[in-house]
Design an enzyme around this catalytic site. Structure first.
Site, PDB file in Angstrom:
ATOM      1  N   GLY A   9       0.897  -1.255   0.009  1.00  0.00           N
ATOM      2  CA  GLY A   9      -0.133  -0.118   0.192  1.00  0.00           C
ATOM      3  C   GLY A   9       0.913   1.172   0.070  1.00  0.00           C
ATOM      4  O   GLY A   9       1.452   1.717   1.208  1.00  0.00           O
ATOM      5  N   GLY A  41       1.016   5.476   3.118  1.00  0.00           N
ATOM      6  CA  GLY A  41       2.004   4.398   2.830  1.00  0.00           C
ATOM      7  C   GLY A  41       3.131   4.915   1.977  1.00  0.00           C
ATOM      8  O   GLY A  41       4.504   4.358   2.236  1.00  0.00           O
ATOM      9  N   SER A  91      -1.068   7.923  13.283  1.00  0.00           N
ATOM     10  CA  SER A  91      -1.755   9.061  13.154  1.00  0.00           C
ATOM     11  C   SER A  91      -0.776  10.041  12.656  1.00  0.00           C
ATOM     12  O   SER A  91       0.568  10.024  12.930  1.00  0.00           O
ATOM     13  CB  SER A  91      -2.252   9.552  14.569  1.00  0.00           C
ATOM     14  N   LYS A  97      -6.160   3.851  18.794  1.00  0.00           N
ATOM     15  CA  LYS A  97      -6.240   4.968  17.717  1.00  0.00           C
ATOM     16  C   LYS A  97      -7.829   5.288  17.538  1.00  0.00           C
ATOM     17  O   LYS A  97      -8.003   6.243  16.986  1.00  0.00           O
ATOM     18  CB  LYS A  97      -5.719   4.262  16.544  1.00  0.00           C
ATOM     19  N   GLU A 151     -10.841  13.304  18.263  1.00  0.00           N
ATOM     20  CA  GLU A 151     -10.430  14.039  17.278  1.00  0.00           C
ATOM     21  C   GLU A 151     -11.925  14.607  16.570  1.00  0.00           C
ATOM     22  O   GLU A 151     -12.043  15.931  16.154  1.00  0.00           O
ATOM     23  CB  GLU A 151      -9.943  13.269  16.199  1.00  0.00           C
TER      24      GLU A 151
END
Length: 311
Positions: free
Chosen positions: A7, A12, A122, A174, A181
Protein backbone atom coordinates in the site's frame (compact mmCIF):
# COMPACT_ATOMS: atom_id res chain seq x y z
CA UNK A 1 16.41 -2.80 8.70
CA UNK A 2 14.69 -4.26 5.66
CA UNK A 3 10.92 -3.89 5.46
CA UNK A 4 8.19 -4.56 2.93
CA UNK A 5 5.29 -2.13 2.54
CA UNK A 6 1.97 -3.11 1.01
CA UNK A 7 0.00 0.00 0.00
CA UNK A 8 1.92 3.00 -1.32
CA UNK A 9 -0.83 5.63 -1.31
CA UNK A 10 -0.65 8.95 0.53
CA UNK A 11 0.34 7.56 3.93
CA UNK A 12 2.02 4.36 2.78
CA UNK A 13 4.10 6.24 0.23
CA UNK A 14 5.23 8.78 2.80
CA UNK A 15 6.05 6.04 5.30
CA UNK A 16 8.26 4.49 2.61
CA UNK A 17 9.92 7.85 1.94
CA UNK A 18 10.61 8.44 5.62
CA UNK A 19 12.02 4.94 6.15
CA UNK A 20 14.34 5.18 3.15
CA UNK A 21 15.50 8.63 4.28
CA UNK A 22 16.20 7.08 7.69
CA UNK A 23 18.52 4.47 6.18
CA UNK A 24 16.18 1.47 5.95
CA UNK A 25 15.72 -0.70 2.87
CA UNK A 26 12.13 -0.71 1.64
CA UNK A 27 10.54 -3.18 -0.76
CA UNK A 28 7.17 -1.89 -1.93
CA UNK A 29 4.04 -3.28 -3.54
CA UNK A 30 0.88 -1.49 -4.62
CA UNK A 31 -2.14 -2.64 -6.62
CA UNK A 32 -1.50 0.31 -8.94
CA UNK A 33 1.98 -0.45 -10.38
CA UNK A 34 2.63 3.16 -11.38
CA UNK A 35 2.92 4.23 -7.73
CA UNK A 36 5.51 1.52 -7.16
CA UNK A 37 7.49 2.55 -10.24
CA UNK A 38 7.37 6.23 -9.27
CA UNK A 39 8.72 5.55 -5.77
CA UNK A 40 11.44 3.39 -7.24
CA UNK A 41 12.55 6.31 -9.40
CA UNK A 42 12.09 8.89 -6.62
CA UNK A 43 13.66 7.25 -3.56
CA UNK A 44 15.17 3.98 -4.71
CA UNK A 45 12.40 1.82 -3.28
CA UNK A 46 12.88 -1.77 -4.40
CA UNK A 47 9.80 -2.51 -6.50
CA UNK A 48 7.66 -5.63 -6.45
CA UNK A 49 4.49 -6.23 -8.41
CA UNK A 50 2.81 -9.01 -6.47
CA UNK A 51 2.69 -10.25 -2.88
CA UNK A 52 4.66 -13.30 -3.95
CA UNK A 53 7.38 -11.10 -5.40
CA UNK A 54 7.39 -8.89 -2.30
CA UNK A 55 7.93 -11.86 0.01
CA UNK A 56 10.64 -13.29 -2.25
CA UNK A 57 12.49 -9.94 -2.27
CA UNK A 58 12.71 -9.86 1.54
CA UNK A 59 15.28 -11.77 3.55
CA UNK A 60 14.06 -13.80 6.54
CA UNK A 61 13.05 -12.82 9.19
CA UNK A 62 10.65 -10.68 7.17
CA UNK A 63 8.70 -7.64 8.34
CA UNK A 64 5.77 -6.46 6.22
CA UNK A 65 3.85 -3.26 6.96
CA UNK A 66 0.29 -3.04 5.61
CA UNK A 67 -1.02 0.45 4.84
CA UNK A 68 -4.26 -0.42 3.05
CA UNK A 69 -8.00 0.15 3.67
CA UNK A 70 -9.52 -1.64 6.65
CA UNK A 71 -11.95 -4.50 6.19
CA UNK A 72 -11.90 -6.79 3.17
CA UNK A 73 -8.68 -5.45 1.54
CA UNK A 74 -6.73 -6.04 4.76
CA UNK A 75 -8.42 -9.39 5.37
CA UNK A 76 -7.62 -10.68 1.87
CA UNK A 77 -4.03 -9.45 2.01
CA UNK A 78 -3.33 -11.11 5.36
CA UNK A 79 -4.93 -14.34 4.15
CA UNK A 80 -2.63 -14.32 1.13
CA UNK A 81 0.48 -13.51 3.18
CA UNK A 82 -0.33 -16.27 5.67
CA UNK A 83 0.48 -18.90 3.03
CA UNK A 84 3.58 -17.07 1.77
CA UNK A 85 5.42 -16.18 4.98
CA UNK A 86 7.54 -18.35 7.27
CA UNK A 87 7.48 -18.88 11.01
CA UNK A 88 8.89 -15.88 12.85
CA UNK A 89 7.95 -13.36 10.15
CA UNK A 90 6.04 -10.25 11.24
CA UNK A 91 2.97 -8.56 9.78
CA UNK A 92 2.30 -4.98 10.91
CA UNK A 93 -1.14 -3.52 10.27
CA UNK A 94 -0.78 0.26 10.28
CA UNK A 95 -4.26 0.95 8.89
CA UNK A 96 -7.51 1.75 10.64
CA UNK A 97 -8.64 -1.81 11.32
CA UNK A 98 -11.19 -2.65 13.98
CA UNK A 99 -9.34 -3.85 17.06
CA UNK A 100 -11.52 -6.97 17.26
CA UNK A 101 -10.35 -7.96 13.78
CA UNK A 102 -6.74 -7.41 14.87
CA UNK A 103 -7.14 -9.70 17.89
CA UNK A 104 -8.72 -12.40 15.71
CA UNK A 105 -6.11 -12.10 12.97
CA UNK A 106 -3.29 -12.34 15.49
CA UNK A 107 -4.67 -15.61 16.86
CA UNK A 108 -5.04 -17.05 13.35
CA UNK A 109 -1.50 -16.05 12.39
CA UNK A 110 -0.08 -17.33 15.66
CA UNK A 111 -1.27 -20.84 14.77
CA UNK A 112 1.16 -20.86 11.85
CA UNK A 113 3.94 -19.08 13.74
CA UNK A 114 3.57 -15.62 12.18
CA UNK A 115 3.74 -12.61 14.48
CA UNK A 116 1.25 -9.76 14.27
CA UNK A 117 1.55 -6.16 15.46
CA UNK A 118 -1.20 -3.56 15.21
CA UNK A 119 -0.11 0.07 14.92
CA UNK A 120 -2.64 2.85 15.23
CA UNK A 121 -0.99 5.46 13.03
CA UNK A 122 -1.78 9.17 13.23
CA UNK A 123 -0.23 11.98 11.26
CA UNK A 124 -1.97 11.86 7.89
CA UNK A 125 -0.26 13.56 4.99
CA UNK A 126 1.89 15.59 7.42
CA UNK A 127 3.63 12.52 8.83
CA UNK A 128 6.51 12.78 6.36
CA UNK A 129 7.62 16.16 7.71
CA UNK A 130 6.28 16.06 11.29
CA UNK A 131 6.57 12.36 12.09
CA UNK A 132 3.87 9.83 12.94
CA UNK A 133 2.21 9.19 16.27
CA UNK A 134 2.06 5.43 16.69
CA UNK A 135 0.08 3.43 19.25
CA UNK A 136 1.46 -0.09 19.13
CA UNK A 137 -0.11 -3.38 20.20
CA UNK A 138 1.93 -6.57 20.30
CA UNK A 139 4.28 -8.82 22.21
CA UNK A 140 7.01 -6.75 23.95
CA UNK A 141 9.91 -8.69 22.42
CA UNK A 142 8.52 -8.27 18.88
CA UNK A 143 7.89 -4.54 19.36
CA UNK A 144 11.42 -4.11 20.75
CA UNK A 145 12.92 -5.68 17.61
CA UNK A 146 10.97 -3.22 15.47
CA UNK A 147 12.21 -0.18 17.41
CA UNK A 148 14.51 1.06 14.60
CA UNK A 149 11.48 1.35 12.31
CA UNK A 150 9.30 3.16 14.81
CA UNK A 151 12.09 5.53 15.87
CA UNK A 152 12.59 6.72 12.29
CA UNK A 153 8.86 7.22 11.66
CA UNK A 154 8.12 8.99 14.96
CA UNK A 155 8.47 12.74 15.65
CA UNK A 156 11.52 11.86 17.75
CA UNK A 157 13.50 8.78 18.75
CA UNK A 158 11.80 8.46 22.13
CA UNK A 159 8.58 10.39 21.67
CA UNK A 160 5.33 10.05 19.77
CA UNK A 161 5.29 6.25 19.79
CA UNK A 162 5.15 3.35 22.19
CA UNK A 163 3.72 -0.05 22.99
CA UNK A 164 0.35 0.47 24.65
CA UNK A 165 -0.53 -3.17 25.34
CA UNK A 166 -1.13 -6.57 23.74
CA UNK A 167 -2.33 -7.12 20.18
CA UNK A 168 -5.50 -5.11 19.52
CA UNK A 169 -4.63 -2.33 21.94
CA UNK A 170 -2.91 -0.23 19.28
CA UNK A 171 -5.98 -0.07 17.08
CA UNK A 172 -8.19 0.38 20.15
CA UNK A 173 -6.19 3.42 21.26
CA UNK A 174 -6.31 4.85 17.73
CA UNK A 175 -10.09 4.32 17.66
CA UNK A 176 -10.51 6.44 20.80
CA UNK A 177 -7.98 8.96 19.45
CA UNK A 178 -10.18 9.44 16.39
CA UNK A 179 -13.31 9.78 18.52
CA UNK A 180 -11.63 12.60 20.46
CA UNK A 181 -10.55 14.12 17.15
CA UNK A 182 -14.20 14.20 16.02
CA UNK A 183 -15.19 16.13 19.14
CA UNK A 184 -12.34 18.64 18.87
CA UNK A 185 -13.01 19.34 15.20
CA UNK A 186 -16.74 19.78 15.82
CA UNK A 187 -16.13 22.24 18.69
CA UNK A 188 -13.81 24.35 16.55
CA UNK A 189 -16.25 24.30 13.63
CA UNK A 190 -19.19 25.37 15.80
CA UNK A 191 -17.19 28.11 17.53
CA UNK A 192 -16.11 29.68 14.25
CA UNK A 193 -19.66 29.48 12.91
CA UNK A 194 -20.92 31.44 15.96
CA UNK A 195 -18.24 34.08 15.40
CA UNK A 196 -19.14 34.32 11.72
CA UNK A 197 -22.83 34.74 12.57
CA UNK A 198 -22.19 37.78 14.80
CA UNK A 199 -22.41 40.16 11.84
CA UNK A 200 -22.28 43.38 13.87
CA UNK A 201 -18.65 42.71 14.86
CA UNK A 202 -17.53 41.66 11.37
CA UNK A 203 -14.93 39.29 12.82
CA UNK A 204 -11.83 38.45 10.81
CA UNK A 205 -11.87 34.71 11.46
CA UNK A 206 -8.35 34.01 10.27
CA UNK A 207 -7.06 36.77 12.57
CA UNK A 208 -8.84 35.20 15.55
CA UNK A 209 -7.45 31.78 14.66
CA UNK A 210 -3.94 33.25 14.49
CA UNK A 211 -4.38 34.97 17.88
CA UNK A 212 -5.63 31.76 19.50
CA UNK A 213 -2.63 29.83 18.17
CA UNK A 214 -0.28 31.67 20.56
CA UNK A 215 -0.72 31.33 24.32
CA UNK A 216 -4.38 30.31 24.21
CA UNK A 217 -5.51 27.23 26.13
CA UNK A 218 -7.25 26.00 22.96
CA UNK A 219 -4.18 26.30 20.72
CA UNK A 220 -3.46 23.14 18.74
CA UNK A 221 -2.30 21.76 15.41
CA UNK A 222 -5.93 21.58 14.30
CA UNK A 223 -6.23 25.31 14.96
CA UNK A 224 -3.12 25.92 12.84
CA UNK A 225 -4.80 24.03 10.00
CA UNK A 226 -7.98 26.10 10.45
CA UNK A 227 -5.98 29.31 10.17
CA UNK A 228 -4.39 28.09 6.93
CA UNK A 229 -7.81 27.16 5.52
CA UNK A 230 -9.35 30.52 6.40
CA UNK A 231 -6.45 32.41 4.85
CA UNK A 232 -7.22 30.94 1.45
CA UNK A 233 -11.03 31.27 1.57
CA UNK A 234 -12.79 32.48 4.70
CA UNK A 235 -16.23 31.82 3.18
CA UNK A 236 -15.28 28.26 2.11
CA UNK A 237 -17.07 28.84 -1.19
CA UNK A 238 -15.62 25.82 -2.96
CA UNK A 239 -16.25 23.27 -0.20
CA UNK A 240 -19.37 21.15 -0.02
CA UNK A 241 -20.80 20.64 3.51
CA UNK A 242 -20.34 16.87 3.33
CA UNK A 243 -18.13 15.24 5.97
CA UNK A 244 -17.08 11.58 5.71
CA UNK A 245 -15.94 9.36 8.57
CA UNK A 246 -13.41 6.53 8.59
CA UNK A 247 -15.56 4.29 10.77
CA UNK A 248 -13.46 4.58 13.90
CA UNK A 249 -15.76 7.20 15.42
CA UNK A 250 -18.66 4.78 15.07
CA UNK A 251 -16.65 2.03 16.74
CA UNK A 252 -15.68 4.39 19.57
CA UNK A 253 -19.32 5.28 20.22
CA UNK A 254 -20.34 1.61 20.13
CA UNK A 255 -17.55 0.78 22.58
CA UNK A 256 -18.67 3.54 24.95
CA UNK A 257 -22.20 2.10 24.89
CA UNK A 258 -20.90 -1.43 25.52
CA UNK A 259 -18.86 -0.20 28.50
CA UNK A 260 -21.66 2.03 29.88
CA UNK A 261 -19.40 5.06 29.52
CA UNK A 262 -21.23 8.30 28.64
CA UNK A 263 -19.58 9.96 25.64
CA UNK A 264 -22.05 12.65 24.51
CA UNK A 265 -19.53 14.90 22.73
CA UNK A 266 -18.02 12.14 20.59
CA UNK A 267 -21.48 10.71 19.87
CA UNK A 268 -22.97 14.04 18.82
CA UNK A 269 -19.96 14.92 16.67
CA UNK A 270 -20.38 11.61 14.84
CA UNK A 271 -24.09 12.29 14.35
CA UNK A 272 -23.26 15.74 12.99
CA UNK A 273 -21.01 14.18 10.35
CA UNK A 274 -23.76 11.78 9.35
CA UNK A 275 -26.22 14.69 9.21
CA UNK A 276 -24.09 16.42 6.56
CA UNK A 277 -24.84 13.56 4.17
CA UNK A 278 -28.61 13.88 4.34
CA UNK A 279 -29.41 15.50 1.00
CA UNK A 280 -33.08 15.87 1.89
CA UNK A 281 -33.66 16.33 5.62
CA UNK A 282 -36.95 14.45 5.83
CA UNK A 283 -37.02 14.50 9.64
CA UNK A 284 -36.70 18.30 9.71
CA UNK A 285 -39.58 18.60 7.23
CA UNK A 286 -41.72 16.32 9.39
CA UNK A 287 -40.86 18.30 12.52
CA UNK A 288 -42.00 21.51 10.82
CA UNK A 289 -45.26 19.89 9.73
CA UNK A 290 -45.99 18.49 13.21
CA UNK A 291 -45.26 21.88 14.80
CA UNK A 292 -47.68 23.49 12.34
CA UNK A 293 -50.45 21.02 13.14
CA UNK A 294 -50.39 21.34 16.93
CA UNK A 295 -49.41 25.00 17.24
CA UNK A 296 -50.30 26.61 13.96
CA UNK A 297 -46.67 27.63 13.43
CA UNK A 298 -45.58 28.73 9.97
CA UNK A 299 -44.25 26.22 7.46
CA UNK A 300 -41.67 27.72 5.15
CA UNK A 301 -41.88 26.32 1.65
CA UNK A 302 -38.99 26.18 -0.79
CA UNK A 303 -40.50 28.83 -3.07
CA UNK A 304 -41.00 31.20 -0.10
CA UNK A 305 -37.35 31.37 0.76
CA UNK A 306 -36.78 28.26 2.83
CA UNK A 307 -33.86 27.21 0.71
CA UNK A 308 -32.15 30.58 0.93
CA UNK A 309 -32.46 30.56 4.72
CA UNK A 310 -30.97 27.09 4.89
CA UNK A 311 -28.08 28.16 2.69
Amino acid sequence: MEIGIVGLGKMGGNIARKLVAGGHTVVGYNLEPLLTKNLNAEIGLRPSFSLEELVAELSPVRTIWLMIPAGLPTEMTIDSLKSLLDKGDVIIDGGNSNYKDSVRRSKELMRVGINFVDVGTSGGIWGLSEGYSMMIGGEPEIVDKLEPIFSVLAPGKNKGWGRVGPVGSGHYAKMIHNGIEYGLMQAYAEGFEILRSKKEFDFDLKNIAEIWMHGSVIRSWLLELIEEILKSDEELRDILPWVPDSGEGRWAVAEAIDLDVPAPVITLSLQKRIQTRVHEDYSAKLLAAIRNRFGGHEIRHMESGGKDEQD
